[in-house]
Design an enzyme around this catalytic site. Sequence first.
Site, PDB file in Angstrom:
ATOM      1  N   LYS A  12      -6.322 -45.012 -18.137  1.00 40.11           N
ATOM      2  CA  LYS A  12      -7.731 -45.291 -18.484  1.00 40.11           C
ATOM      3  C   LYS A  12      -7.942 -45.052 -19.966  1.00 40.11           C
ATOM      4  CE  LYS A  12      -9.075 -40.748 -19.103  1.00 40.11           C
ATOM      5  NZ  LYS A  12      -9.399 -40.147 -20.400  1.00 40.11           N
ATOM      6  N   PRO A 102       2.041 -42.060 -21.485  1.00 47.78           N
ATOM      7  CA  PRO A 102       2.443 -40.790 -22.107  1.00 47.78           C
ATOM      8  C   PRO A 102       1.693 -39.619 -21.473  1.00 47.78           C
ATOM      9  CG  PRO A 102       1.117 -42.117 -23.628  1.00 47.78           C
ATOM     10  CD  PRO A 102       1.399 -42.979 -22.436  1.00 47.78           C
ATOM     11  N   GLY A 106      -4.432 -38.247 -23.090  1.00 51.81           N
ATOM     12  CA  GLY A 106      -5.841 -38.643 -23.041  1.00 51.81           C
ATOM     13  C   GLY A 106      -6.057 -39.932 -22.272  1.00 51.81           C
ATOM     14  N   GLY A 108      -5.153 -40.195 -18.915  1.00 48.10           N
ATOM     15  CA  GLY A 108      -5.323 -39.907 -17.488  1.00 48.10           C
ATOM     16  C   GLY A 108      -4.113 -40.199 -16.628  1.00 48.10           C
ATOM     17  N   GLY A 109      -2.918 -40.204 -17.198  1.00 46.58           N
ATOM     18  CA  GLY A 109      -1.718 -40.589 -16.449  1.00 46.58           C
ATOM     19  C   GLY A 109      -1.495 -39.757 -15.187  1.00 46.58           C
ATOM     20  N   GLY A 110      -1.451 -38.442 -15.342  1.00 40.68           N
ATOM     21  CA  GLY A 110      -1.217 -37.563 -14.189  1.00 40.68           C
ATOM     22  C   GLY A 110      -2.333 -37.700 -13.161  1.00 40.68           C
ATOM     23  N   SER A 111      -3.562 -37.847 -13.635  1.00 36.38           N
ATOM     24  CA  SER A 111      -4.715 -37.987 -12.741  1.00 36.38           C
ATOM     25  C   SER A 111      -4.617 -39.293 -11.955  1.00 36.38           C
ATOM     26  CB  SER A 111      -6.021 -37.994 -13.546  1.00 36.38           C
ATOM     27  OG  SER A 111      -6.162 -36.784 -14.260  1.00 36.38           O
ATOM     28  N   ASP A 144     -10.671 -35.597 -13.934  1.00 40.39           N
ATOM     29  CA  ASP A 144     -10.501 -37.039 -14.164  1.00 40.39           C
ATOM     30  C   ASP A 144     -10.027 -37.796 -12.927  1.00 40.39           C
ATOM     31  OD1 ASP A 144     -11.167 -37.263 -16.780  1.00 40.39           O
ATOM     32  OD2 ASP A 144      -9.120 -37.495 -17.543  1.00 40.39           O
TER      33      ASP A 144
HETATM   34  O1  C5P Z   1     -10.306 -30.428 -14.925  1.00 36.04           O
HETATM   35  P1  C5P Z   1      -9.093 -30.407 -15.792  1.00 36.04           P
HETATM   36  O2  C5P Z   1      -8.056 -29.425 -15.308  1.00 36.04           O
HETATM   37  O3  C5P Z   1      -8.536 -31.764 -16.029  1.00 36.04           O
HETATM   38  O4  C5P Z   1      -9.591 -29.893 -17.229  1.00 36.04           O
HETATM   39  C1  C5P Z   1      -8.717 -29.339 -18.196  1.00 36.04           C
HETATM   40  C2  C5P Z   1      -9.499 -28.400 -19.116  1.00 36.04           C
HETATM   41  O5  C5P Z   1     -10.391 -29.151 -19.943  1.00 36.04           O
HETATM   42  C3  C5P Z   1     -10.375 -27.407 -18.384  1.00 36.04           C
HETATM   43  O6  C5P Z   1      -9.688 -26.222 -18.104  1.00 36.04           O
HETATM   44  C4  C5P Z   1     -11.508 -27.155 -19.380  1.00 36.04           C
HETATM   45  O7  C5P Z   1     -11.115 -26.192 -20.308  1.00 36.04           O
HETATM   46  C5  C5P Z   1     -11.632 -28.469 -20.114  1.00 36.04           C
HETATM   47  N1  C5P Z   1     -12.716 -29.321 -19.603  1.00 36.04           N
HETATM   48  C6  C5P Z   1     -14.028 -29.018 -19.934  1.00 36.04           C
HETATM   49  N2  C5P Z   1     -15.040 -29.819 -19.474  1.00 36.04           N
HETATM   50  C7  C5P Z   1     -14.758 -30.905 -18.722  1.00 36.04           C
HETATM   51  C8  C5P Z   1     -13.423 -31.230 -18.368  1.00 36.04           C
HETATM   52  C9  C5P Z   1     -12.428 -30.419 -18.847  1.00 36.04           C
HETATM   53  O8  C5P Z   1     -14.306 -28.029 -20.624  1.00 36.04           O
HETATM   54  N3  C5P Z   1     -15.759 -31.681 -18.291  1.00 36.04           N
END
Ligand code: C5P
Length: 302
Positions: A12, A102, A106, A108-111, A144
């Site tokens: 994405k 990659p 940024g 979203g590959g793993g997601s 994500d």
């Molecule tokens: O949810 P995810 O594990 O993908 O998010 C990674 C990190 O990014 C979170 O631990 C948080 O520090 C930050 N984050 C955030 N606000 C969001 C999404 C992510 O602060 N809406």
Amino acid sequence: MPTSVFVPAFAKINLTLSVLGRRPDGYHDLASVMQTISLHDTLRITTGSDEEITCDCDAPELRSPENLAPRAAHLLRATMDETMDETMGERGVAIELRKEIPAQGGLGGGSSDAATVLVALNTLWGTGHRVARLEELAAVLGSDVPFFVRGGTCLISGRGEVVAPLPEAEPLWLMLAKPPVRVPTGAVFRALTPTDYGDDGATDAVVRAIRAGAPLPFARLANTLEAGVFHAYPEVAATRDALREAGAPLVRMSGSGPTLYAPFRRLGEAAAVYARARADGMTVWLCRTVPADEVARSRPAV
Ligand code: C5P
């Protein structure tokens, strides 16, 4: 007889990403327009009648039970334990994951891998959850992940897990460039201060254009996280400058970076910038937007 399917997991980009403020739980409230694109990982999903969940990956560092793809399978199977007779049906899976997106870029590959496993196994294992339930499960895996259950063009809110499908945005060619640096998402969000928080004006303007079936207002594409990343990681700002010099009229960062994208209406323009950037030694991809119906068609039919 085990079933074996190949399924793409699309990346994405964030057409907009507005950070509205910090929440009591440490996450940030967002408003974002996300769009699936044709750069994709490829999953081979083979169901088995034993209980085993395995995941092999061509990238050795991602061969781990912590990988979101096998975790998605475990999560889905936990819901089978609640609802289904354990003696029925196939409950194992062998996942093979060919990475193209990659990692930590940024994009979203793993997601996307995780959501693709959820959706594909929901059909292959016969779990039969509705989209809303799959999105709930996806949110357990990461902010994500719910977006990728449907993909296409969506308005994202909350910490990223609230997904509202939009009509298909204007189809575009995209050039992506990955600066040679790792940017941890958590650190990017933590570095924000209240003066960085904005309203969702850019996201609103883009959503209005998409709902009206109008061309995307390129000038309103925006990402609150960009300024901090450009400042803290000069390699990212340098890649942006190099893309502009190669002829890209507009360059934006996707998510928390570091991958940058440049949108184009004409392939000729995109290809010319791509060729120059490649000749300069940049890591680049030339791809396109992917609408939700194409995402749906790429997955196992019920
Ligand atoms: O949810 P995810 O594990 O993908 O998010 C990674 C990190 O990014 C979170 O631990 C948080 O520090 C930050 N984050 C955030 N606000 C969001 C999404 C992510 O602060 N809406």
